[in-house]
Design an enzyme around this catalytic site. Structure first.
Site, PDB file in Angstrom:
ATOM      1  N   ASP A 137       0.824  -1.215   0.000  1.00 15.47           N
ATOM      2  CA  ASP A 137       0.000   0.000   0.000  1.00 15.47           C
ATOM      3  C   ASP A 137       0.856   1.263   0.000  1.00 15.47           C
ATOM      4  OD1 ASP A 137       0.922  -0.462   2.580  1.00 15.47           O
ATOM      5  OD2 ASP A 137      -1.023  -0.206   3.561  1.00 15.47           O
ATOM      6  N   ASP A 143       6.780   3.961   3.712  1.00 17.08           N
ATOM      7  CA  ASP A 143       6.914   5.106   4.612  1.00 17.08           C
ATOM      8  C   ASP A 143       8.378   5.145   5.081  1.00 17.08           C
ATOM      9  OD1 ASP A 143       6.405   7.081   6.484  1.00 17.08           O
ATOM     10  OD2 ASP A 143       5.319   5.808   7.864  1.00 17.08           O
ATOM     11  N   PHE A 182      -0.792  11.397   7.198  1.00 12.86           N
ATOM     12  CA  PHE A 182      -1.315  10.072   7.513  1.00 12.86           C
ATOM     13  C   PHE A 182      -2.551   9.871   6.655  1.00 12.86           C
ATOM     14  CE2 PHE A 182      -3.679   6.805   9.682  1.00 12.86           C
ATOM     15  CZ  PHE A 182      -2.682   5.864   9.862  1.00 12.86           C
ATOM     16  N   ARG A 199     -10.926   1.577   5.334  1.00 14.24           N
ATOM     17  CA  ARG A 199     -10.307   0.812   4.238  1.00 14.24           C
ATOM     18  C   ARG A 199     -11.217   0.760   3.022  1.00 14.24           C
ATOM     19  NH1 ARG A 199      -5.803  -1.857   6.383  1.00 14.24           N
ATOM     20  NH2 ARG A 199      -6.013  -2.631   8.504  1.00 14.24           N
TER      21      ARG A 199
HETATM   22  P1  5GP Z   1       7.037   1.431   6.727  1.00 13.13           P
HETATM   23  O1  5GP Z   1       7.545   0.112   7.215  1.00 13.13           O
HETATM   24  O2  5GP Z   1       7.524   1.773   5.343  1.00 13.13           O
HETATM   25  O3  5GP Z   1       7.332   2.547   7.714  1.00 13.13           O
HETATM   26  O4  5GP Z   1       5.478   1.398   6.727  1.00 13.13           O
HETATM   27  C1  5GP Z   1       4.776   0.526   5.952  1.00 13.13           C
HETATM   28  C2  5GP Z   1       3.404   0.284   6.531  1.00 13.13           C
HETATM   29  O5  5GP Z   1       2.979   1.275   7.467  1.00 13.13           O
HETATM   30  C3  5GP Z   1       2.418   0.348   5.415  1.00 13.13           C
HETATM   31  O6  5GP Z   1       2.303  -0.914   4.780  1.00 13.13           O
HETATM   32  C4  5GP Z   1       1.148   0.798   6.107  1.00 13.13           C
HETATM   33  O7  5GP Z   1       0.449  -0.316   6.600  1.00 13.13           O
HETATM   34  C5  5GP Z   1       1.628   1.639   7.267  1.00 13.13           C
HETATM   35  N1  5GP Z   1       1.565   3.080   6.945  1.00 13.13           N
HETATM   36  C6  5GP Z   1       2.586   3.912   6.655  1.00 13.13           C
HETATM   37  N2  5GP Z   1       2.151   5.169   6.413  1.00 13.13           N
HETATM   38  C7  5GP Z   1       0.792   5.112   6.538  1.00 13.13           C
HETATM   39  C8  5GP Z   1      -0.244   6.098   6.392  1.00 13.13           C
HETATM   40  O8  5GP Z   1      -0.053   7.287   6.089  1.00 13.13           O
HETATM   41  N3  5GP Z   1      -1.528   5.646   6.591  1.00 13.13           N
HETATM   42  C9  5GP Z   1      -1.821   4.359   6.922  1.00 13.13           C
HETATM   43  N4  5GP Z   1      -3.110   4.049   7.105  1.00 13.13           N
HETATM   44  N5  5GP Z   1      -0.863   3.413   7.078  1.00 13.13           N
HETATM   45  C10 5GP Z   1       0.420   3.793   6.882  1.00 13.13           C
END
Ligand code: 5GP
Length: 182
Positions: A102, A105, A155, A168
């Site tokens: 999705d 981040d 976010f 969702r």
């Molecule tokens: P990362 O490991 O890259 O920090 O984060 C990945 C996961 O964090 C994504 O697959 C998602 O589930 C969650 N995530 C990161 N940013 C967001 C955001 O802005 N909104 C939501 N709902 N989930 C996020």
């Protein structure tokens, strides 16, 4: 967690914009794989809408796998630790693997997954495609082969992405001001 209402959410990308962009990304993937078979790995829960729409526009023979990772728990920022809730996969030796996420981040989840695939399977190729890319939040050096939209430090919810398990089902991707989430 705050009780966020639908009316608190502002539209960032509407349904038409999302669907058009997914078709563009699918077309690039169709060009790159040609008729080679691909194993698409959908990372639950957030990538469910994106993966199911993306595969409808892919033209090569493909199989789908679903795995579940989590790093957020009940929060709007990563815990810093990726939790493999369910990562059972078939043998991916000599397969073209396309991971569908999705959002990237911090990059911790993508890195965990790419390392997991690389250390367990000798794939023919491994690509990573994400719906969203928050490049400004990166903590580890990882990038997607394709992404639909780059966003700044918001976010976001909708189209698979949740806040406290909700939103969702929205057809659009939106965000709530940080003051509402705090
Ligand atoms: P990362 O490991 O890259 O920090 O984060 C990945 C996961 O964090 C994504 O697959 C998602 O589930 C969650 N995530 C990161 N940013 C967001 C955001 O802005 N909104 C939501 N709902 N989930 C996020």
């Amino acid at each position: 967690m705050k009780n966020v209402k639908l009316s608190d959410i502002k539209v960032l990308f509407d349904e038409t914009t999302i669907q058009n962009r997914i078709k563009e990304v699918a077309s690039k993937l169709n060009d790159s794989y040609k008729d080679e078979e691909v194993c698409v790995i959908c990372v639950l829960k957030g990538a469910v809408m994106f993966a199911t729409d993306l595969v409808k526009s892919l033209t090569m023979p493909l199989t789908m796998e679903f795995i579940r990772l989590s790093s957020y728990g009940h929060s709007t920022s990563t815990s810093g630790k990726v939790n493999a809730v369910d990562i059972k996969l078939p043998d991916l030796t000599d397969k073209n693997v396309l991971i569908v996420e999705d959002i990237i981040d911090t990059g911790l989840t993508a890195k965990f997954l790419l390392d997991f695939i690389a250390s367990n399977f000798r794939t023919k190729s491994t690509k990573f495609v994400s719906l969203l890319d928050k490049k400004c939040s990166r903590q580890v050096d990882v990038k997607s082969d394709e992404y639909c939209f780059e966003i700044d430090d918001k976010f976001v919810v909708g189209y698979g992405l949740d806040y406290d398990g909700k939103f969702r089902n929205l057809r659009f991707i939106g965000y709530a001001d940080k003051s509402i989430l705090k």
